[in-house]
Design a protein around this motif. Structure first.
Motif, mmCIF file in Angstrom:
data_model
loop_
_atom_site.group_PDB
_atom_site.id
_atom_site.type_symbol
_atom_site.label_atom_id
_atom_site.label_comp_id
_atom_site.label_asym_id
_atom_site.label_seq_id
_atom_site.Cartn_x
_atom_site.Cartn_y
_atom_site.Cartn_z
ATOM 1 N N ASP A 49 0.832 -1.206 0.000
ATOM 2 C CA ASP A 49 0.000 0.000 0.000
ATOM 3 C C ASP A 49 0.866 1.256 0.000
ATOM 4 O O ASP A 49 0.594 2.220 -0.725
ATOM 5 N N VAL A 53 1.207 4.328 -2.959
ATOM 6 C CA VAL A 53 1.115 5.761 -2.663
ATOM 7 C C VAL A 53 2.411 6.473 -3.052
ATOM 8 O O VAL A 53 2.387 7.587 -3.582
ATOM 9 N N GLU A 119 -4.137 1.528 -10.288
ATOM 10 C CA GLU A 119 -4.777 2.122 -9.108
ATOM 11 C C GLU A 119 -4.336 3.561 -8.855
ATOM 12 O O GLU A 119 -5.076 4.342 -8.243
ATOM 13 N N TYR A 122 -6.350 7.451 -10.089
ATOM 14 C CA TYR A 122 -7.310 8.255 -9.328
ATOM 15 C C TYR A 122 -6.667 8.882 -8.083
ATOM 16 O O TYR A 122 -7.113 9.928 -7.613
ATOM 17 N N LEU A 123 -5.616 8.247 -7.584
ATOM 18 C CA LEU A 123 -4.861 8.865 -6.492
ATOM 19 C C LEU A 123 -4.222 10.168 -6.968
ATOM 20 O O LEU A 123 -4.214 11.181 -6.262
ATOM 21 N N CYS A 126 -6.584 13.077 -7.034
ATOM 22 C CA CYS A 126 -6.807 13.642 -5.701
ATOM 23 C C CYS A 126 -5.659 14.565 -5.298
ATOM 24 O O CYS A 126 -5.871 15.669 -4.793
ATOM 25 N N THR A 168 -6.541 10.969 8.023
ATOM 26 C CA THR A 168 -5.773 9.804 7.565
ATOM 27 C C THR A 168 -6.002 8.596 8.464
ATOM 28 O O THR A 168 -6.276 7.488 7.980
ATOM 29 N N SER A 177 -7.617 1.323 3.842
ATOM 30 C CA SER A 177 -7.309 1.616 2.445
ATOM 31 C C SER A 177 -6.217 2.668 2.337
ATOM 32 O O SER A 177 -6.130 3.579 3.167
ATOM 33 N N TYR A 178 -5.388 2.545 1.278
ATOM 34 C CA TYR A 178 -4.344 3.551 1.037
ATOM 35 C C TYR A 178 -4.936 4.906 0.655
ATOM 36 O O TYR A 178 -4.222 5.917 0.602
ATOM 37 N N TRP A 179 -6.255 4.956 0.418
ATOM 38 C CA TRP A 179 -6.902 6.237 0.142
ATOM 39 C C TRP A 179 -6.837 7.167 1.353
ATOM 40 O O TRP A 179 -7.106 8.366 1.243
ATOM 41 N N PRO A 182 -4.087 10.219 0.398
ATOM 42 C CA PRO A 182 -4.463 11.383 -0.431
ATOM 43 C C PRO A 182 -5.620 12.187 0.145
ATOM 44 O O PRO A 182 -5.625 13.423 0.052
ATOM 45 N N ILE A 183 -6.604 11.511 0.761
ATOM 46 C CA ILE A 183 -7.729 12.248 1.343
ATOM 47 C C ILE A 183 -7.264 13.045 2.557
ATOM 48 O O ILE A 183 -7.708 14.173 2.794
#
Length: 498
Positions: A49, A53, A119, A122-123, A126, A168, A177-179, A182-183
């Motif tokens: 993950d 990133v 993947e 989309y990262l 963001c 985070t 999730s690795y999301w 970025p969020i």
């Protein structure tokens, strides 16, 4: 006249000390949140993950670095900067953010295809949105550093980090999730831009009236940032292409953890010293004395802290990251020592900018890039993977430090002889600590019967006792006035009495 000059230097020194206190406090708070974040996310997520990133942010970070014009430094250094100067910086920063964010959006699919990681597309979108929003940050926050209002600088940076941290961790724990990364960055960016207008009363407007004078100063900083960015990202780029995602993730985390003892000391001091050193630009003797004092104080903490982390890398990895990150331990051991070389370079950047020799930084960055272009590919071929890259990074850091020290000595802003006279006790005490810890760790009889957390605590405590005892004895024997150790004692005493 000499008395007045001495008082001025002393006053600036106190301002830097006060600024350093707030900046170090800020960095400690941010780093503490960062460590907690790494501790939690490393146990929830897997190395792969972090590798994904790292690939997603590689291009955006690179573009960000190569388009840094050093405008903040220009405004801080110029004591007569006008409103047009500030507004021009704000306008250019917005244009830069828009161009970079749109470039990322247009190139996201191609970047994902290049790294063979669908993947990350989309990262990247963001991160592009975050970059665009960040460009609207109020330029008035530069005055926090210029006017040495570091308490406001502290609030601004901590607000940003706290909001990013909470987001985070929440996403990482709930969705695993690795999301989360970025969020978290996006939320932190929105908060920081909002807070910049709350803390600073300055209200910028669109103009380019002062672009010519700003670029006259910033052209060398731009060159330094562009070449330096290529050198800085070369390691990650090579690992992205020639190693697994898990290995890249381990290297990314190792680089982050290993820099804690050194960069979290050197960066705050360098940040706080720039405006103070700039005020002594016309007094090379006072500039040199203050700079030697600053560098020596930083090394008093950075050298033993980085060395301690290096020798205790396995225990630190086990406690902070967990068993699945075991491969990061040897990388941390090497990169922690590289962190000491980053101290010399961080402080040198502030000193050379304050002394109006940003041109030397641009030339220095070319040397650094050349060294890495030679060493990193060789390390990939003959040693392989993240371990080879780490060793090459350390070697390049040592060579770069030697060069930057030589450059500063040549132009007269640094006395290497005085630095050595100030730090020889630090080096000897650190060596004693290092050898003792090696022996202690290998022969600690209770290691099989107590928790790894207690093992690390005892190791750190022993290291601190050995180092402080050694340096206290050496200070007693040598009795050199104005040593960094003496200044630390006086600073602590003043802080306790105030």
């Amino acid at each position: 006249m000499d008395t007045k000059k001495h008082m001025n230097e002393k006053s600036i020194g106190k301002q830097i000390a006060k600024g350093t206190f707030w900046t170090v406090l800020m960095r400690i708070a941010i780093r503490l949140l960062g460590i907690i974040s790494v501790l939690i996310t490393a146990r929830v997520l897997v190395p792969e993950d972090f590798g994904i990133v790292a690939k997603a942010v590689l291009i955006s970070n690179f573009l960000d670095l190569i388009t840094q014009f050093g405008f903040d430094a220009a405004l801080i250094k110029n004591q007569q900067a006008t409103k047009d100067d500030y507004n021009t910086v704000w306008t250019i920063t917005i244009f830069r953010a828009l161009i970079l964010s749109f470039s990322l959006v247009l190139g996201a699919a191609y970047i994902a295809e290049y790294f063979n990681e669908p993947e990350i597309e989309y990262l990247i979108y963001c991160y592009a949105v975050s970059m665009m929003i960040l460009g609207f940050t109020n330029v008035g926050i530069v005055n926090f550093r210029k006017q040495m209002e570091f308490n406001k600088d502290f609030k601004f940076n901590v607000f940003k980090k706290v909001s990013s941290f909470i987001t985070t961790i929440s996403i990482a724990v709930y969705w695993q999730s690795y999301w989360a990364f970025p969020i978290g960055v996006l939320v932190g960016t929105i908060v920081s831009v909002s807070v910049s207008y709350i803390l600073s009363s300055y209200r910028p407007s669109i103009t380019l009236k002062s672009w010519h004078s700003l670029f006259h100063f910033s052209k060398w900083m731009f060159g330094y940032e562009v070449v330096g960015a290529v050198a800085m990202k070369l390691d990650t780029f090579l690992l992205s292409r020639y190693s697994s995602g898990a290995e890249l993730g381990a290297y990314t985390i190792a680089y982050e953890v290993s820099g804690t003892p050194s960069t979290e000391i050197s960066m705050p001091v360098a940040r706080a010293s720039l405006p103070g050193l700039a005020k002594l630009n016309g007094d090379i003797g006072g500039f040199r004395d203050l700079y030697v004092s600053i560098l020596s104080l930083v090394l008093l903490i950075a050298i033993p802290a980085a060395t301690g982390l290096s020798v205790l890398s396995e225990e630190v990895t086990a406690v902070l990251l967990g068993a699945k990150w075991k491969t990061a331990a040897p990388l941390i051991s090497i990169l922690a020592l590289f962190g000491v070389t980053r101290v010399f370079i961080s402080c040198a950047v502030s000193a050379l900018v304050a002394f109006d020799r940003a041109d030397l930084l641009a030339k220095f960055s070319l040397f650094s890039l050349l060294i890495r272009l030679i060493l990193l590919p060789i390390s990939i071929v003959h040693i392989g993977g993240a371990l080879g890259i780490s060793q090459a990074i350390l070697a390049s850091g040592i060579l770069a430090s030697a060069l930057i020290l030589g450059i500063q000595s040549y132009i007269g802003i640094l006395s290497i002889r005085k630095v050595i006279r100030n730090i020889w006790r630090i080096i000897i005490s650190t060596l004693i600590m290092y050898l003792y810890l090696l022996y202690f760790v290998e022969n600690f009889l209770l290691i099989e019967y107590i928790s790894i957390y207690w093992v690390l605590f005892i190791d750190v405590l022993v290291g601190i006792i050995v180092f402080t005892t050694s340096i206290a004895l050496l200070c007693k024997i040598s009795s050199i006035k104005g040593s960094p150790e003496e200044k630390v004692i006086l600073m602590v005493r003043d802080r306790l009495n105030s």
